[in-house]
Write a protein that holds these residues in place. Structure first.
Motif, PDB file in Angstrom:
ATOM      1  N   GLU A 101       0.856  -1.193   0.000  1.00  0.00           N
ATOM      2  CA  GLU A 101       0.000   0.000   0.000  1.00  0.00           C
ATOM      3  C   GLU A 101       0.895   1.247   0.000  1.00  0.00           C
ATOM      4  O   GLU A 101       1.826   1.344   0.795  1.00  0.00           O
ATOM      5  CB  GLU A 101      -0.904   0.016   1.230  1.00  0.00           C
ATOM      6  CG  GLU A 101      -1.826   1.232   1.290  1.00  0.00           C
ATOM      7  CD  GLU A 101      -2.697   1.236   2.546  1.00  0.00           C
ATOM      8  OE1 GLU A 101      -2.558   2.181   3.350  1.00  0.00           O
ATOM      9  OE2 GLU A 101      -3.494   0.289   2.714  1.00  0.00           O
ATOM     10  N   ASP A 139       0.737   5.211   0.556  1.00  0.00           N
ATOM     11  CA  ASP A 139      -0.113   6.244   1.155  1.00  0.00           C
ATOM     12  C   ASP A 139       0.493   7.626   0.867  1.00  0.00           C
ATOM     13  O   ASP A 139       1.604   7.924   1.299  1.00  0.00           O
ATOM     14  CB  ASP A 139      -0.208   6.004   2.670  1.00  0.00           C
ATOM     15  CG  ASP A 139      -1.274   6.878   3.319  1.00  0.00           C
ATOM     16  OD1 ASP A 139      -1.724   7.848   2.677  1.00  0.00           O
ATOM     17  OD2 ASP A 139      -1.649   6.597   4.473  1.00  0.00           O
ATOM     18  N   HIS A 152      -2.101  -1.087  -3.662  1.00  0.00           N
ATOM     19  CA  HIS A 152      -3.192  -0.127  -3.470  1.00  0.00           C
ATOM     20  C   HIS A 152      -2.606   1.268  -3.261  1.00  0.00           C
ATOM     21  O   HIS A 152      -1.530   1.414  -2.661  1.00  0.00           O
ATOM     22  CB  HIS A 152      -4.068  -0.510  -2.275  1.00  0.00           C
ATOM     23  CG  HIS A 152      -4.889  -1.733  -2.510  1.00  0.00           C
ATOM     24  ND1 HIS A 152      -4.512  -2.992  -2.076  1.00  0.00           N
ATOM     25  CD2 HIS A 152      -6.072  -1.909  -3.170  1.00  0.00           C
ATOM     26  CE1 HIS A 152      -5.415  -3.886  -2.445  1.00  0.00           C
ATOM     27  NE2 HIS A 152      -6.377  -3.258  -3.108  1.00  0.00           N
ATOM     28  N   LYS A 203      -3.452   5.173  -1.803  1.00  0.00           N
ATOM     29  CA  LYS A 203      -4.348   5.796  -0.832  1.00  0.00           C
ATOM     30  C   LYS A 203      -4.046   7.293  -0.720  1.00  0.00           C
ATOM     31  O   LYS A 203      -2.919   7.734  -0.902  1.00  0.00           O
ATOM     32  CB  LYS A 203      -4.171   5.121   0.538  1.00  0.00           C
ATOM     33  CG  LYS A 203      -5.194   5.501   1.581  1.00  0.00           C
ATOM     34  CD  LYS A 203      -4.961   4.692   2.857  1.00  0.00           C
ATOM     35  CE  LYS A 203      -6.000   5.040   3.925  1.00  0.00           C
ATOM     36  NZ  LYS A 203      -5.751   4.287   5.178  1.00  0.00           N
ATOM     37  N   ILE A 251      -7.756   3.321  -3.274  1.00  0.00           N
ATOM     38  CA  ILE A 251      -8.621   3.235  -2.089  1.00  0.00           C
ATOM     39  C   ILE A 251      -9.215   4.613  -1.836  1.00  0.00           C
ATOM     40  O   ILE A 251      -8.490   5.600  -1.677  1.00  0.00           O
ATOM     41  CB  ILE A 251      -7.827   2.779  -0.851  1.00  0.00           C
ATOM     42  CG1 ILE A 251      -7.209   1.400  -1.083  1.00  0.00           C
ATOM     43  CG2 ILE A 251      -8.703   2.783   0.387  1.00  0.00           C
ATOM     44  CD1 ILE A 251      -6.290   0.943   0.033  1.00  0.00           C
ATOM     45  N   ASN A 252     -10.544   4.694  -1.823  1.00  0.00           N
ATOM     46  CA  ASN A 252     -11.211   5.960  -1.525  1.00  0.00           C
ATOM     47  C   ASN A 252     -11.317   6.138  -0.021  1.00  0.00           C
ATOM     48  O   ASN A 252     -11.676   5.210   0.703  1.00  0.00           O
ATOM     49  CB  ASN A 252     -12.604   5.991  -2.155  1.00  0.00           C
ATOM     50  CG  ASN A 252     -12.541   6.037  -3.673  1.00  0.00           C
ATOM     51  OD1 ASN A 252     -11.852   6.874  -4.239  1.00  0.00           O
ATOM     52  ND2 ASN A 252     -13.242   5.124  -4.328  1.00  0.00           N
ATOM     53  N   ASP A 253     -10.988   7.347   0.433  1.00  0.00           N
ATOM     54  CA  ASP A 253     -11.000   7.632   1.863  1.00  0.00           C
ATOM     55  C   ASP A 253     -11.693   8.961   2.095  1.00  0.00           C
ATOM     56  O   ASP A 253     -11.616   9.874   1.257  1.00  0.00           O
ATOM     57  CB  ASP A 253      -9.571   7.681   2.402  1.00  0.00           C
ATOM     58  CG  ASP A 253      -9.526   7.421   3.906  1.00  0.00           C
ATOM     59  OD1 ASP A 253     -10.299   8.074   4.618  1.00  0.00           O
ATOM     60  OD2 ASP A 253      -8.716   6.579   4.342  1.00  0.00           O
TER      61      ASP A 253
END
Length: 534
Positions: free
Chosen positions: A460, A462, A492, A494, A516-518
């Motif tokens: 991931e 970020d 992914h 983010k 990834i939607n946050d």
């Protein structure tokens, strides 16, 4: 109400006196630049009048003085000489090519204002501005040293003996008056530059000093004198030169160069006056004003011009703040040409040199020595570079080089700020937390943070503390995802902005599974062309 009226009257008085002082200081400068360009002195004087008047009326920076300048004159000299060579030397075609070029130059400057290019002057870094100001002060100082020479048998030689001592004495007296008069409480609001010129002129005339005057300066350069009539429309420009593709090819490059130099010098002067007066000019109106002035000047037989930083500083230091000061300067210059030439020709050059030396002292950023060991070394390098290039080449080269170097330094420094904090979650997912701006300069450092081959199955990335700034950054993210997927791993992304997501989705539908939607996704725009991925 009475206080307001009194303040307005004070401003009007300051504008008028300051305008008269500027008009006197304009004469030798305009004449000298005309000689540099290889044209008659009146061509430079008419340019100073018309450009000064029109830019004051419709320009976007009250208090700024415009006229014939050395930065433009050094380009014009080759234009005039090449133009003369294209026809019979007796026809003086170079002068008419100059007028046509000035008109085209004005068109380009108006287009710059219409397309609102004047706002980009705000992007000029402070070290570039300081370097430009220091370089300009040095250029003004060096140009005034030429006034300590005389012409002997067609050759310029340094003054010697009594002539030199008298010249130095009168220059020093002018500077002393300008320095000392404001220290007297009752004389603080007097036009010190104008008073200094008048006092030194009277002394030189009464004692009959053997010194160079405005009149002798013009005659030494090959001119007949300051006397002239009103400017007339030069429609023969359109008859003298052939309007063919060859003519366009000849004048177009010169017009572009002159337009660029004129706008850069004018916009930089506007910035300087903004700082001195703590007000803000309109860069786009400055462009339109300069362009309009040059078109009209070309039609009336002037050599064109732009903002004159030295004269503008004289105006501001003398209390000139509104458009009236520039209008008065232009009209008084025309008055001197038409009616007062006999008197103005008696003004000693030493008095005007003294005024310009005080301008040099007031223009140079002496604080640059004090802060030299307190600012980043890269900023100090840019400051010195721009100062040197202004002296060696010209303003346009110096500013463009300074902006490019500053941009490269900025990119390099930001490229080093990309960071990645790595951690492993309990489920075995490796998390890269990206810190710092991601753009074309930091891509290599960004790619070096990842170990695609040895990373676990789930990864991931970020971007919570990062920002994707341009197409290069998006391309880097796109390629990184492809590398992980080619290695058979699940990746992914983010904390991407909505625009980043949209652009990545357009590049490939697979990103709908990668992103990834946050709820706390950032919002910012990307300098990007979506077509670049296609």
């Amino acid at each position: 109400m009475t206080e307001f009226i009194q303040k307005r009257l004070t401003n009007v008085r300051n504008d008028i006196f300051s305008g008269i002082t500027v008009a006197l200081a304009l004469i030798p400068e305009a004449v000298a630049f005309a000689f540099v360009a290889g044209v008659d002195p009146l061509v430079g004087l008419y340019a100073a009048f018309m450009v000064g008047l029109i830019t004051s009326v419709i320009g976007g920076r009250p208090g700024m003085i415009s006229g014939a300048t050395g930065a433009l004159a050094v380009v014009m000299v080759s234009l005039v000489s090449e133009g003369n060579a294209m026809g019979n030397p007796a026809e003086n075609l170079g002068l008419y090519y100059l007028f046509a070029t000035v008109i085209l130059m004005g068109v380009f400057q108006i287009l710059a204002g219409v397309f609102k290019l004047g706002k980009f002057v705000r992007l000029i870094p402070h070290p570039v501005m300081m370097g430009f100001v220091n370089g300009l002060a040095i250029v003004i100082f060096i140009s005034q040293l030429g006034m300590f020479k005389k012409t002997v048998n067609g050759t310029k030689t340094w003054l010697q003996g009594n002539q030199l001592y008298i010249m130095i004495g009168l220059v020093a007296l002018t500077m002393l008056i300008m320095w000392g008069l404001p220290k007297i409480k009752q004389a603080k609001k007097l036009p010190v530059a104008l008073i200094a010129i008048l006092v030194v002129s009277i002394i030189a005339i009464v004692i009959n000093f053997d010194v160079a005057t405005v009149g002798s300066f013009i005659k030494d350069g090959g001119g007949e004198g300051l006397k002239g009539g009103l400017p007339i429309l030069h429609l023969e420009t359109f008859l003298k030169i052939p309007f063919t593709w060859k003519t366009i090819q000849f004048i177009l490059p010169y017009a572009l160069i002159l337009a660029a130099i004129g706008l850069i010098e004018s916009l930089m002067t506007m910035n300087l006056i903004d700082d001195l007066t703590e007000t803000r000019g309109d860069g786009n109106r400055v462009c339109i004003g300069q362009g309009s002035a040059n078109i009209i000047t070309g039609l009336f037989g002037g050599m064109g011009g732009c903002a004159m930083i030295g004269q503008s500083i004289i105006n501001i230091k003398g209390g000139g703040r509104t458009k009236l000061s520039g209008i008065v300067a232009a009209l008084m210059l025309l008055f001197f040409i038409v009616f007062g030439s006999a008197y103005i020709e008696k003004v000693p050059i030493a008095a005007l040199v003294g005024v310009m030396f005080m301008v040099v002292i007031g223009t140079f950023e002496w604080s640059s020595f004090r802060i030299s060991n307190k600012i980043p070394k890269t900023d100090l390098f840019v400051l010195i570079l721009v100062s040197a290039l202004t002296v060696i080449f010209d303003l346009a080269v110096a500013v463009i080089a300074g902006v490019i170097v500053s941009a490269l330094v900025f990119s390099w420094e930001n490229a080093k700020r990309i960071r990645a904090r790595k951690s492993i979650r309990e489920d075995g997912t490796k998390v890269y937390e990206i810190w710092g701006p991601l753009f074309f300069g930091s891509i290599k450092a960004f790619n070096d943070k990842f170990d695609v081959k040895n990373d676990p199955k789930n990864v991931e990335i970020d971007f919570i503390e990062s920002r994707i700034s341009d197409h290069s950054a998006l391309e880097a993210v796109f390629n990184l995802v492809e590398k992980y997927e080619a290695a058979g791993k699940i990746i992914h992304l983010k904390h991407l902005s909505e625009e980043c997501k949209l652009l990545l989705h357009k590049s490939s539908l697979k990103f709908s599974e990668v992103i990834i939607n946050d709820i706390d996704d950032p919002r910012y725009h990307v300098v990007e062309n979506p077509e670049a991925f296609n």
